[in-house]
Design a protein around this motif. Structure first.
Motif, short mmCIF file in Angstrom:
data_model
loop_
_atom_site.label_atom_id
_atom_site.label_comp_id
_atom_site.label_asym_id
_atom_site.label_seq_id
_atom_site.Cartn_x
_atom_site.Cartn_y
_atom_site.Cartn_z
N MET A 88 0.80 -1.22 0.00
CA MET A 88 0.00 0.00 0.00
C MET A 88 0.84 1.28 0.00
SD MET A 88 -2.88 -1.33 -0.24
CE MET A 88 -3.88 0.10 -0.17
N LEU A 89 2.12 1.17 0.30
CA LEU A 89 2.96 2.36 0.36
C LEU A 89 3.03 3.11 -0.97
CD1 LEU A 89 4.78 4.13 2.07
CD2 LEU A 89 6.70 2.64 1.44
N PRO A 90 3.12 2.44 -2.12
CA PRO A 90 3.13 3.20 -3.37
C PRO A 90 1.86 4.02 -3.59
CG PRO A 90 3.90 0.98 -3.77
CD PRO A 90 3.40 1.02 -2.36
N PHE A 91 0.72 3.51 -3.17
CA PHE A 91 -0.54 4.25 -3.31
C PHE A 91 -0.54 5.49 -2.41
CE2 PHE A 91 -1.81 -0.09 -4.49
CZ PHE A 91 -2.33 0.18 -5.75
N ALA A 92 -0.03 5.32 -1.19
CA ALA A 92 0.02 6.46 -0.26
C ALA A 92 0.98 7.52 -0.78
CB ALA A 92 0.44 5.97 1.12
N LEU A 93 2.14 7.11 -1.29
CA LEU A 93 3.10 8.06 -1.82
C LEU A 93 2.55 8.78 -3.05
CD1 LEU A 93 6.44 6.10 -1.41
CD2 LEU A 93 5.63 8.07 -0.08
N ALA A 94 1.82 8.05 -3.89
CA ALA A 94 1.22 8.67 -5.07
C ALA A 94 0.17 9.70 -4.66
CB ALA A 94 0.59 7.61 -5.96
N GLY A 95 -0.60 9.43 -3.62
CA GLY A 95 -1.59 10.39 -3.14
C GLY A 95 -0.94 11.64 -2.58
N VAL A 96 0.12 11.46 -1.81
CA VAL A 96 0.83 12.62 -1.25
C VAL A 96 1.45 13.44 -2.38
CG1 VAL A 96 2.80 13.31 0.17
CG2 VAL A 96 1.23 11.58 1.00
N ALA A 119 -5.77 21.46 -0.90
CA ALA A 119 -4.57 20.76 -1.34
C ALA A 119 -3.55 20.65 -0.20
CB ALA A 119 -3.95 21.48 -2.54
N PHE A 120 -3.42 21.69 0.58
CA PHE A 120 -2.50 21.67 1.72
C PHE A 120 -2.96 20.64 2.77
CE2 PHE A 120 -1.09 23.34 5.87
CZ PHE A 120 0.28 23.26 5.67
N ALA A 121 -4.27 20.61 3.02
CA ALA A 121 -4.81 19.63 3.99
C ALA A 121 -4.58 18.20 3.50
CB ALA A 121 -6.29 19.88 4.21
N GLY A 122 -4.77 17.96 2.21
CA GLY A 122 -4.50 16.63 1.68
C GLY A 122 -3.05 16.23 1.82
N LEU A 123 -2.16 17.17 1.60
CA LEU A 123 -0.73 16.90 1.77
C LEU A 123 -0.40 16.60 3.23
CD1 LEU A 123 2.12 16.91 0.49
CD2 LEU A 123 2.24 19.32 1.05
N ILE A 124 -0.93 17.40 4.13
CA ILE A 124 -0.65 17.20 5.55
C ILE A 124 -1.25 15.89 6.06
CG2 ILE A 124 -1.08 18.13 7.87
CD1 ILE A 124 1.13 19.55 6.22
N TRP A 125 -2.49 15.58 5.68
CA TRP A 125 -3.12 14.32 6.12
C TRP A 125 -2.50 13.11 5.45
CZ3 TRP A 125 -5.83 13.27 10.22
CH2 TRP A 125 -6.54 14.28 10.85
N ILE A 146 0.68 12.57 5.15
CA ILE A 146 1.90 12.18 5.86
C ILE A 146 1.63 11.09 6.90
CG2 ILE A 146 3.73 13.02 7.40
CD1 ILE A 146 3.58 15.67 5.76
N PRO A 147 0.65 11.25 7.82
CA PRO A 147 0.39 10.14 8.74
C PRO A 147 -0.19 8.91 8.03
CG PRO A 147 -1.09 11.97 9.21
CD PRO A 147 -0.12 12.44 8.19
N GLY A 148 -0.90 9.15 6.93
CA GLY A 148 -1.39 8.00 6.16
C GLY A 148 -0.25 7.20 5.55
N THR A 149 0.76 7.90 5.08
CA THR A 149 1.93 7.22 4.52
C THR A 149 2.67 6.45 5.60
OG1 THR A 149 2.15 8.91 2.81
CG2 THR A 149 4.09 7.57 3.27
N LEU A 150 2.83 7.05 6.76
CA LEU A 150 3.49 6.35 7.86
C LEU A 150 2.69 5.11 8.29
CD1 LEU A 150 4.65 9.41 9.97
CD2 LEU A 150 6.01 7.98 8.44
#
Length: 104
Positions: A37-45, A68-74, A76-80
Protein backbone atom coordinates in the motif's frame (compact mmCIF):
# COMPACT_ATOMS: atom_id res chain seq x y z
CA UNK A 1 -57.68 -28.98 -12.88
CA UNK A 2 -55.86 -29.42 -9.58
CA UNK A 3 -53.08 -31.35 -11.39
CA UNK A 4 -52.07 -28.17 -13.25
CA UNK A 5 -51.63 -26.09 -10.13
CA UNK A 6 -48.00 -25.55 -9.13
CA UNK A 7 -48.98 -25.81 -5.47
CA UNK A 8 -49.89 -29.49 -5.76
CA UNK A 9 -46.47 -30.59 -7.04
CA UNK A 10 -43.61 -31.17 -4.64
CA UNK A 11 -40.56 -29.05 -5.40
CA UNK A 12 -37.61 -30.85 -6.96
CA UNK A 13 -35.18 -30.51 -4.08
CA UNK A 14 -32.36 -32.45 -5.71
CA UNK A 15 -32.19 -30.12 -8.70
CA UNK A 16 -32.15 -27.01 -6.49
CA UNK A 17 -29.47 -28.53 -4.28
CA UNK A 18 -27.28 -29.46 -7.25
CA UNK A 19 -27.56 -25.96 -8.65
CA UNK A 20 -26.71 -24.41 -5.30
CA UNK A 21 -23.73 -26.74 -4.87
CA UNK A 22 -22.48 -25.78 -8.32
CA UNK A 23 -22.64 -22.12 -7.41
CA UNK A 24 -21.50 -22.13 -3.78
CA UNK A 25 -20.00 -25.40 -2.65
CA UNK A 26 -17.68 -26.51 -5.39
CA UNK A 27 -15.84 -23.32 -6.26
CA UNK A 28 -12.67 -22.50 -4.37
CA UNK A 29 -12.76 -19.32 -2.36
CA UNK A 30 -10.47 -16.69 -3.87
CA UNK A 31 -7.79 -15.35 -1.60
CA UNK A 32 -8.02 -11.68 -0.61
CA UNK A 33 -5.53 -9.34 -2.21
CA UNK A 34 -2.77 -7.93 -0.06
CA UNK A 35 -0.87 -5.55 -2.33
CA UNK A 36 1.80 -3.19 -0.99
CA UNK A 37 0.00 0.00 0.00
CA UNK A 38 2.96 2.36 0.36
CA UNK A 39 3.13 3.20 -3.37
CA UNK A 40 -0.54 4.25 -3.31
CA UNK A 41 0.02 6.46 -0.26
CA UNK A 42 3.10 8.06 -1.82
CA UNK A 43 1.22 8.67 -5.07
CA UNK A 44 -1.59 10.39 -3.14
CA UNK A 45 0.83 12.62 -1.25
CA UNK A 46 2.63 13.48 -4.49
CA UNK A 47 -0.68 14.29 -6.20
CA UNK A 48 -1.65 16.65 -3.40
CA UNK A 49 1.81 18.25 -3.46
CA UNK A 50 1.47 18.90 -7.20
CA UNK A 51 -2.07 20.19 -6.69
CA UNK A 52 -0.85 22.53 -3.95
CA UNK A 53 1.92 23.87 -6.15
CA UNK A 54 -0.34 24.35 -9.17
CA UNK A 55 -3.17 26.00 -7.25
CA UNK A 56 -0.76 28.28 -5.38
CA UNK A 57 1.12 29.37 -8.52
CA UNK A 58 -2.05 29.78 -10.59
CA UNK A 59 -3.67 32.05 -8.03
CA UNK A 60 -6.60 29.70 -7.46
CA UNK A 61 -9.21 30.49 -4.79
CA UNK A 62 -7.88 30.21 -1.27
CA UNK A 63 -10.07 27.27 -0.33
CA UNK A 64 -8.58 25.20 -3.19
CA UNK A 65 -5.10 25.87 -1.88
CA UNK A 66 -6.22 25.01 1.64
CA UNK A 67 -7.76 21.73 0.48
CA UNK A 68 -4.57 20.76 -1.34
CA UNK A 69 -2.50 21.67 1.72
CA UNK A 70 -4.81 19.63 3.99
CA UNK A 71 -4.50 16.63 1.68
CA UNK A 72 -0.73 16.90 1.77
CA UNK A 73 -0.65 17.20 5.55
CA UNK A 74 -3.12 14.32 6.12
CA UNK A 75 -1.19 12.20 3.65
CA UNK A 76 1.90 12.18 5.86
CA UNK A 77 0.39 10.14 8.74
CA UNK A 78 -1.39 8.00 6.16
CA UNK A 79 1.93 7.22 4.52
CA UNK A 80 3.49 6.35 7.86
CA UNK A 81 0.53 4.06 8.59
CA UNK A 82 1.07 2.28 5.28
CA UNK A 83 4.77 1.80 6.10
CA UNK A 84 3.76 -0.03 9.28
CA UNK A 85 1.05 -1.97 7.42
CA UNK A 86 3.44 -3.09 4.69
CA UNK A 87 6.04 -4.11 7.24
CA UNK A 88 3.59 -6.75 8.50
CA UNK A 89 2.79 -8.14 5.02
CA UNK A 90 5.59 -10.72 5.08
CA UNK A 91 4.53 -12.02 8.47
CA UNK A 92 0.85 -12.20 7.47
CA UNK A 93 1.83 -14.14 4.36
CA UNK A 94 3.83 -16.63 6.46
CA UNK A 95 0.76 -17.25 8.62
CA UNK A 96 -1.56 -17.86 5.66
CA UNK A 97 0.94 -19.67 3.38
CA UNK A 98 3.36 -21.89 5.33
CA UNK A 99 5.45 -22.52 2.20
CA UNK A 100 6.29 -18.78 2.00
CA UNK A 101 9.68 -17.87 3.44
CA UNK A 102 10.88 -14.52 4.76
CA UNK A 103 14.37 -13.69 3.53
CA UNK A 104 15.04 -10.63 5.66
Amino acid sequence: MSDLSPATKAPDVTKATKTLDAVVGTKPRPEPLDPPMLPFALAGVAAFAVALLVTWLAGAPDHWVEIAFAGLIWGIPGTLTMVVHDRGRKHRRVLTHPEFTVNS
